[in-house]
Design a protein around this motif. Sequence first.
Motif, PDB file in Angstrom:
ATOM      1  N   ASP A   5       0.825  -1.208   0.000  1.00  0.00           N
ATOM      2  CA  ASP A   5       0.000   0.000   0.000  1.00  0.00           C
ATOM      3  C   ASP A   5       0.858   1.256   0.000  1.00  0.00           C
ATOM      4  O   ASP A   5       0.545   2.241  -0.684  1.00  0.00           O
ATOM      5  CB  ASP A   5      -0.923   0.002   1.222  1.00  0.00           C
ATOM      6  CG  ASP A   5      -2.009  -1.065   1.129  1.00  0.00           C
ATOM      7  OD1 ASP A   5      -2.240  -1.561   0.011  1.00  0.00           O
ATOM      8  OD2 ASP A   5      -2.607  -1.410   2.168  1.00  0.00           O
ATOM      9  N   VAL A   6       1.935   1.244   0.769  1.00  0.00           N
ATOM     10  CA  VAL A   6       2.832   2.401   0.805  1.00  0.00           C
ATOM     11  C   VAL A   6       3.460   2.641  -0.564  1.00  0.00           C
ATOM     12  O   VAL A   6       3.547   3.784  -1.036  1.00  0.00           O
ATOM     13  CB  VAL A   6       3.917   2.208   1.884  1.00  0.00           C
ATOM     14  CG1 VAL A   6       4.962   3.318   1.785  1.00  0.00           C
ATOM     15  CG2 VAL A   6       3.293   2.195   3.277  1.00  0.00           C
ATOM     16  N   LEU A   7       3.882   1.573  -1.221  1.00  0.00           N
ATOM     17  CA  LEU A   7       4.474   1.709  -2.552  1.00  0.00           C
ATOM     18  C   LEU A   7       3.461   2.248  -3.561  1.00  0.00           C
ATOM     19  O   LEU A   7       3.811   3.065  -4.427  1.00  0.00           O
ATOM     20  CB  LEU A   7       5.024   0.355  -3.020  1.00  0.00           C
ATOM     21  CG  LEU A   7       6.243  -0.175  -2.255  1.00  0.00           C
ATOM     22  CD1 LEU A   7       6.637  -1.557  -2.771  1.00  0.00           C
ATOM     23  CD2 LEU A   7       7.422   0.790  -2.370  1.00  0.00           C
ATOM     24  N   ILE A   8       2.211   1.795  -3.445  1.00  0.00           N
ATOM     25  CA  ILE A   8       1.170   2.287  -4.346  1.00  0.00           C
ATOM     26  C   ILE A   8       0.950   3.784  -4.148  1.00  0.00           C
ATOM     27  O   ILE A   8       0.822   4.557  -5.114  1.00  0.00           O
ATOM     28  CB  ILE A   8      -0.143   1.508  -4.124  1.00  0.00           C
ATOM     29  CG1 ILE A   8      -0.013   0.070  -4.621  1.00  0.00           C
ATOM     30  CG2 ILE A   8      -1.305   2.200  -4.829  1.00  0.00           C
ATOM     31  CD1 ILE A   8       0.220  -0.054  -6.107  1.00  0.00           C
ATOM     32  N   VAL A   9       0.915   4.219  -2.883  1.00  0.00           N
ATOM     33  CA  VAL A   9       0.726   5.638  -2.598  1.00  0.00           C
ATOM     34  C   VAL A   9       1.889   6.455  -3.147  1.00  0.00           C
ATOM     35  O   VAL A   9       1.693   7.518  -3.763  1.00  0.00           O
ATOM     36  CB  VAL A   9       0.573   5.865  -1.083  1.00  0.00           C
ATOM     37  CG1 VAL A   9       0.581   7.357  -0.753  1.00  0.00           C
ATOM     38  CG2 VAL A   9      -0.714   5.224  -0.576  1.00  0.00           C
ATOM     39  N   ILE A  10       3.117   5.959  -2.942  1.00  0.00           N
ATOM     40  CA  ILE A  10       4.293   6.672  -3.459  1.00  0.00           C
ATOM     41  C   ILE A  10       4.251   6.746  -4.980  1.00  0.00           C
ATOM     42  O   ILE A  10       4.545   7.792  -5.589  1.00  0.00           O
ATOM     43  CB  ILE A  10       5.581   5.981  -2.978  1.00  0.00           C
ATOM     44  CG1 ILE A  10       5.712   6.094  -1.453  1.00  0.00           C
ATOM     45  CG2 ILE A  10       6.804   6.585  -3.664  1.00  0.00           C
ATOM     46  CD1 ILE A  10       6.881   5.329  -0.874  1.00  0.00           C
ATOM     47  N   LEU A  11       3.866   5.640  -5.620  1.00  0.00           N
ATOM     48  CA  LEU A  11       3.797   5.613  -7.086  1.00  0.00           C
ATOM     49  C   LEU A  11       2.750   6.595  -7.601  1.00  0.00           C
ATOM     50  O   LEU A  11       3.006   7.341  -8.564  1.00  0.00           O
ATOM     51  CB  LEU A  11       3.478   4.196  -7.555  1.00  0.00           C
ATOM     52  CG  LEU A  11       3.312   4.012  -9.077  1.00  0.00           C
ATOM     53  CD1 LEU A  11       4.604   4.367  -9.796  1.00  0.00           C
ATOM     54  CD2 LEU A  11       2.884   2.590  -9.396  1.00  0.00           C
ATOM     55  N   MET A  12       1.578   6.635  -6.991  1.00  0.00           N
ATOM     56  CA  MET A  12       0.529   7.548  -7.427  1.00  0.00           C
ATOM     57  C   MET A  12       0.924   9.000  -7.214  1.00  0.00           C
ATOM     58  O   MET A  12       0.628   9.862  -8.045  1.00  0.00           O
ATOM     59  CB  MET A  12      -0.771   7.237  -6.686  1.00  0.00           C
ATOM     60  CG  MET A  12      -1.370   5.873  -7.011  1.00  0.00           C
ATOM     61  SD  MET A  12      -1.641   5.626  -8.790  1.00  0.00           S
ATOM     62  CE  MET A  12      -2.786   6.953  -9.126  1.00  0.00           C
ATOM     63  N   CYS A  13       1.608   9.277  -6.103  1.00  0.00           N
ATOM     64  CA  CYS A  13       2.099  10.642  -5.863  1.00  0.00           C
ATOM     65  C   CYS A  13       3.115  11.044  -6.922  1.00  0.00           C
ATOM     66  O   CYS A  13       3.112  12.187  -7.401  1.00  0.00           O
ATOM     67  CB  CYS A  13       2.702  10.757  -4.472  1.00  0.00           C
ATOM     68  SG  CYS A  13       1.503  10.636  -3.116  1.00  0.00           S
ATOM     69  N   ALA A  14       3.973  10.111  -7.297  1.00  0.00           N
ATOM     70  CA  ALA A  14       4.966  10.398  -8.332  1.00  0.00           C
ATOM     71  C   ALA A  14       4.297  10.668  -9.671  1.00  0.00           C
ATOM     72  O   ALA A  14       4.683  11.590 -10.410  1.00  0.00           O
ATOM     73  CB  ALA A  14       5.952   9.230  -8.448  1.00  0.00           C
ATOM     74  N   ILE A  15       3.274   9.874 -10.007  1.00  0.00           N
ATOM     75  CA  ILE A  15       2.560  10.077 -11.268  1.00  0.00           C
ATOM     76  C   ILE A  15       1.847  11.419 -11.274  1.00  0.00           C
ATOM     77  O   ILE A  15       1.865  12.151 -12.281  1.00  0.00           O
ATOM     78  CB  ILE A  15       1.567   8.920 -11.500  1.00  0.00           C
ATOM     79  CG1 ILE A  15       2.326   7.612 -11.734  1.00  0.00           C
ATOM     80  CG2 ILE A  15       0.661   9.218 -12.698  1.00  0.00           C
ATOM     81  CD1 ILE A  15       1.428   6.403 -11.861  1.00  0.00           C
ATOM     82  N   CYS A  16       1.212  11.778 -10.163  1.00  0.00           N
ATOM     83  CA  CYS A  16       0.545  13.077 -10.062  1.00  0.00           C
ATOM     84  C   CYS A  16       1.540  14.219 -10.218  1.00  0.00           C
ATOM     85  O   CYS A  16       1.267  15.215 -10.902  1.00  0.00           O
ATOM     86  CB  CYS A  16      -0.187  13.190  -8.727  1.00  0.00           C
ATOM     87  SG  CYS A  16      -1.617  12.109  -8.567  1.00  0.00           S
ATOM     88  N   PHE A  17       2.707  14.081  -9.595  1.00  0.00           N
ATOM     89  CA  PHE A  17       3.728  15.127  -9.697  1.00  0.00           C
ATOM     90  C   PHE A  17       4.217  15.270 -11.137  1.00  0.00           C
ATOM     91  O   PHE A  17       4.342  16.392 -11.656  1.00  0.00           O
ATOM     92  CB  PHE A  17       4.901  14.804  -8.775  1.00  0.00           C
ATOM     93  CG  PHE A  17       6.038  15.779  -8.876  1.00  0.00           C
ATOM     94  CD1 PHE A  17       5.961  17.008  -8.241  1.00  0.00           C
ATOM     95  CD2 PHE A  17       7.168  15.474  -9.621  1.00  0.00           C
ATOM     96  CE1 PHE A  17       7.010  17.922  -8.340  1.00  0.00           C
ATOM     97  CE2 PHE A  17       8.214  16.375  -9.724  1.00  0.00           C
ATOM     98  CZ  PHE A  17       8.125  17.608  -9.084  1.00  0.00           C
ATOM     99  N   ILE A  18       4.490  14.143 -11.797  1.00  0.00           N
ATOM    100  CA  ILE A  18       4.960  14.179 -13.184  1.00  0.00           C
ATOM    101  C   ILE A  18       3.916  14.805 -14.099  1.00  0.00           C
ATOM    102  O   ILE A  18       4.247  15.487 -15.073  1.00  0.00           O
ATOM    103  CB  ILE A  18       5.324  12.751 -13.655  1.00  0.00           C
ATOM    104  CG1 ILE A  18       6.530  12.234 -12.874  1.00  0.00           C
ATOM    105  CG2 ILE A  18       5.618  12.726 -15.147  1.00  0.00           C
ATOM    106  CD1 ILE A  18       6.846  10.782 -13.142  1.00  0.00           C
ATOM    107  N   THR A  19       2.637  14.594 -13.789  1.00  0.00           N
ATOM    108  CA  THR A  19       1.567  15.130 -14.621  1.00  0.00           C
ATOM    109  C   THR A  19       1.325  16.608 -14.368  1.00  0.00           C
ATOM    110  O   THR A  19       1.123  17.392 -15.311  1.00  0.00           O
ATOM    111  CB  THR A  19       0.258  14.353 -14.360  1.00  0.00           C
ATOM    112  OG1 THR A  19       0.487  12.957 -14.582  1.00  0.00           O
ATOM    113  CG2 THR A  19      -0.853  14.835 -15.281  1.00  0.00           C
ATOM    114  N   ILE A  20       1.353  17.017 -13.109  1.00  0.00           N
ATOM    115  CA  ILE A  20       0.958  18.380 -12.753  1.00  0.00           C
ATOM    116  C   ILE A  20       2.112  19.368 -12.840  1.00  0.00           C
ATOM    117  O   ILE A  20       1.921  20.526 -13.239  1.00  0.00           O
ATOM    118  CB  ILE A  20       0.351  18.389 -11.334  1.00  0.00           C
ATOM    119  CG1 ILE A  20      -0.918  17.535 -11.297  1.00  0.00           C
ATOM    120  CG2 ILE A  20       0.053  19.808 -10.867  1.00  0.00           C
ATOM    121  CD1 ILE A  20      -1.511  17.381  -9.923  1.00  0.00           C
TER     122      ILE A  20
END
Length: 299
Positions: A20-35
């Motif tokens: 779950d922690v890895l999923i949260v980190i991955l989603m945060c990274a994707i959001c950062f790369i997008t925004i």
Amino acid sequence: MAAATKNWRKQRTTGEIIFDVLIVILMCAICFITIYPIWYVIVNSFNDGADAMRGGIFWWPRVFSLENYKTVFKDSSILTAFGVTVLRTLVGTVLNVFFTAMVAYGLSKTRLIGRNFYLTMGIITMMFNGGLIPTFLLYKNLNLLDNFLVFVIPAMFSFYNAIIFMSFFREIPASLEESAEIDGANDFLIFLRIILPLSKPVLATIALFSGVYHWNDYFSGVIYINKPSLQPIQTYLYRMVAEAGSNQMAAQTADVVKSTTSMSLKLATMVVTTLPIVCVYPFLQKYFVKGMMIGAVKG
């Protein structure tokens, strides 16, 4: 209830927590790369043009300035291109939604003569097209070159959107149409008075598809338009970027401030051209999500 939740948390293994922690980190990274690229453009568009040449602006404007936007809105050619894009988006979206819905309503009826033939031809057009040169010659023979209608007429119908419409129309109870026919209504009146009012989710979905296409399309203006007064804002931005790229070395050696101002103006123009369609999307999102689910679940 609280005890059950507590027991469920205790039953979670260490591996599940790490996952779950890895999923949260991955989603945060994707959001950062997008925004972040969008944020970077906005920050630099509000920064002084000469100061921006120094670089190092990542999070906040170092020298806040509105001169870039003042210059953009003072340019009559940019305002004209913006007006063309707004008019094209409004007219093109309304015509595309109406005509595509009307054709799809007819194709959704099994009693339509030649229905299978029309569907086959529509599917073929989704996979193959005549190519750029034949299309250009066709538009030339139809006197659509350097004509505002070149933005509207070719985009009046989309078979892909028609498929979405047909999936929605099939879910409308046939009893509604039958009762209207008993009262003397014809197919066109039923389409206007009954079908369209019940189709708000799919209408909003297709309107969003069509509006985004018309707003972002620059290719039509590049190929089919030579008059500066008819070019849309995206074509204006494309030509601005292309000309700045071809003259970048000369501009840097001749006038540093001008080169930096040119870059900041491009960023400000990008913000101006993107902001309206971004502001419209939240108001259509609930209809968009519902419309995209059409046909996904069958009873």
